[in-house]
Design a protein around this motif. Structure first.
Motif, short mmCIF file in Angstrom:
data_model
loop_
_atom_site.label_atom_id
_atom_site.label_comp_id
_atom_site.label_asym_id
_atom_site.label_seq_id
_atom_site.Cartn_x
_atom_site.Cartn_y
_atom_site.Cartn_z
N LEU A 35 0.85 -0.83 0.08
CA LEU A 35 -0.17 -0.11 -0.12
C LEU A 35 0.79 1.44 0.09
N ILE A 36 2.55 1.67 -0.55
CA ILE A 36 3.28 2.37 -0.42
C ILE A 36 3.51 2.45 -1.73
N ALA A 37 3.94 1.26 -2.43
CA ALA A 37 4.05 0.99 -3.89
C ALA A 37 5.49 2.23 -4.38
N GLY A 38 6.49 2.03 -3.02
CA GLY A 38 8.08 2.17 -3.43
C GLY A 38 7.66 3.57 -3.10
N ILE A 39 6.83 4.38 -2.39
CA ILE A 39 6.84 5.87 -2.53
C ILE A 39 5.97 6.83 -3.59
N ALA A 40 4.99 5.64 -3.98
CA ALA A 40 3.77 6.94 -4.84
C ALA A 40 4.62 6.11 -6.51
N VAL A 41 5.29 5.20 -6.46
CA VAL A 41 6.17 5.14 -7.53
C VAL A 41 5.92 4.08 -8.19
N SER A 42 5.44 2.69 -8.39
CA SER A 42 5.18 1.43 -9.03
C SER A 42 3.72 2.12 -9.13
N ALA A 43 3.51 2.29 -9.84
CA ALA A 43 2.01 2.95 -10.00
C ALA A 43 1.02 1.73 -10.92
N LEU A 44 1.80 0.35 -11.47
CA LEU A 44 1.08 -0.50 -11.38
C LEU A 44 1.55 -2.25 -10.86
N GLY A 45 1.95 -1.47 -10.46
CA GLY A 45 1.87 -2.71 -9.17
C GLY A 45 3.56 -3.47 -9.34
N HIS A 46 3.82 -4.33 -9.55
CA HIS A 46 4.80 -5.06 -10.01
C HIS A 46 4.59 -5.88 -11.11
N GLY A 47 5.65 -6.03 -11.54
CA GLY A 47 5.62 -7.62 -12.50
C GLY A 47 4.81 -6.76 -13.57
N HIS A 48 4.33 -5.87 -14.17
CA HIS A 48 2.93 -5.77 -14.84
C HIS A 48 3.58 -5.75 -15.90
N PRO A 49 2.78 -6.96 -17.26
CA PRO A 49 3.02 -7.35 -17.82
C PRO A 49 3.62 -6.74 -19.35
#
Ligand SMILES: *Cc1c(COP(=O)(O)O)cnc(C)c1O
Length: 407
Positions: A45-59
């Motif tokens: 719920l922090i996404a690398g400080i509002a960075v990982s907008a598409l979450g992780h490993g988005h295809p």
């Protein structure tokens, strides 16, 4: 796999102590979930400080980055490449389409981080203003980055004190107070630097109409209005850019965090005469606008558009705020912010404790200040994932409240 405790010990011996040693060592992520090196999973719920907008490993992002790395990973700015041109054109179109007025010329400079985007903005406004306007106005509690120029503009005395003087003449004003700002800005000022919402101060919004007031003060004095949307930009608030909700355009806009979806990229955007204030040779960056970072950013913008993530951020952010507000806990004093970017102000300095207890329950949130929790999940988070967190929150808060030593 190396255990978390072993990795943390090696971190402590090999890395400078400026971050302290983070309590959790992450190994991998998928969607909105991450796993630590001991195999525990967390909802991010922090996404690398509002960075990982598409979450992780988005295809879409993985494919874009892999293909670009295999085709041409780096050129330097000695050569033109298509990804940077495409990305600049996309950002310009989003800015044009989002405003009712004619913004005139718009041009982009690419950097690698938020601090560098602000360094570029600082040089740009100085170049445009000339020697007769040496002063920059910035806000108390604001955050613009840790490099010397950006730090000079950062309104956190504890961050600045050991490292000055910076050679930048900065006048600080209270955030959100147009009256004081009007008195502070005169024709000796090159620019006003301001965030639409102060992220590092605890997702603290300005007063209503503040950006329009800043716009008017800058128009009246000839100072540039520099809007730092490093944290608020790229869909975080449910709009492409926070200023679009206010119908106010800055002269210079800085972006970074969410733009690359996890790859490092920053941008400084100039409007009108600020679009072309740099002359050839005035500024540069070896890595800025790197093809891989630009490909990642294009994947982020495409996915936000095709998956309707602006509307999702507005709707699910509203749900998140409502659910937190309705938790019956003496610890929750206020829920603020917009979209999927929220500050939960607590009634005591319990944020670090709530962060720790949340992690124990499998949720990553951030104690951004001693009394504020920051929640900034991937824009791809689902309704079910939000309810999973808000469902666990009463127990987390009860536990934290019970551990509070009464004043
Ligand atoms: C994070 C942040 C910065 C600095 O960005 P870095 O990429 O860490 O250099 C600048 N301004 C704002 C508003 C930020 O939130």
């Amino acid at each position: 796999m190396t255990s978390g405790s072993e990795l943390r010990a090696r971190f402590e011996a090999a890395l400078m102590p400026n971050y302290g040693t983070p309590p959790i060592a992450l190994a991998r992520g998928e969607g909105c979930r991450v796993w630590d090196t001991d195999g525990r999973s967390y909802l991010d719920l922090i996404a690398g400080i509002a960075v990982s907008a598409l979450g992780h490993g988005h295809p879409v992002l993985v494919k874009a980055v892999a293909e670009q790395a295999a085709t041409l990973a780096h050129t330097s700015n000695l050569f033109v490449h298509e990804r940077a041109v495409e990305l600049a054109e996309r950002l310009i179109a989003l800015l044009r389409d989002g405003t009712a007025s004619d913004p005139g010329d718009i041009r982009v400079f690419f950097a690698n981080s938020g601090a560098e985007a602000n360094e570029a903005a600082l040089k740009l406004v100085k170049r445009a203003a000339g020697a007769g306007r040496p002063t920059i106005v910035s806000t108390d509690g604001g955050f613009h980055g840790r490099t010397s120029g950006a730090l000079a503009l950062t309104g956190k005395p504890a961050f600045r004190a050991p490292f000055g003087p910076f050679g930048v003449d900065v006048r600080f004003v209270p955030y959100g107070d147009p009256g004081v700002l009007r008195d502070a800005v005169d024709d000796s000022c090159a620019a006003v630097f301001v965030e639409p919402v102060q992220g590092e101060a605890g997702v603290l919004p300005a007063s209503d109409g503040y950006l329009a007031e800043v716009r008017g003060i800058c128009d009246a004095t000839g100072a540039a209005f520099v809007l730092d949307e490093v944290q608020s930009g790229i869909g975080r608030t449910g709009h492409w850019f926070a200023h679009q909700a206010e119908g106010v355009l800055p002269d210079v806009l800085t972006l970074a965090k969410g733009l690359g979806g996890g790859l490092p990229i920053g941008a400084c955007v100039g409007f009108g005469r600020y679009a072309t204030a740099f002359a050839k040779g005035d500024h540069g960056s070896t890595f800025g606008g790197n093809p891989v970072a630009c490909a990642a950013a294009l994947a982020v913008l495409d996915t936000i558009e095709t998956d309707g993530l602006l509307a999702a951020a507005a709707e699910l952010g509203g749900l998140l705020a409502e659910e937190i507000t309705s938790v019956d806990s003496p610890l929750v004093a206020e829920v603020r912010g917009a979209g999927l970017w929220r500050g939960v102000r607590l009634s005591s300095q319990a944020a670090a404790n709530v962060q720790t207890r949340s992690a124990e329950h499998g949720f990553l949130v951030n104690a951004v200040t001693p009394d504020v929790l920051r929640i900034a999940p991937p824009l791809t988070i689902s309704r079910e994932e939000i309810l999973e967190f808000t469902g666990a929150l009463p127990a987390i808060l009860d536990q934290s409240a019970a551990e509070e030593t009464p004043a």
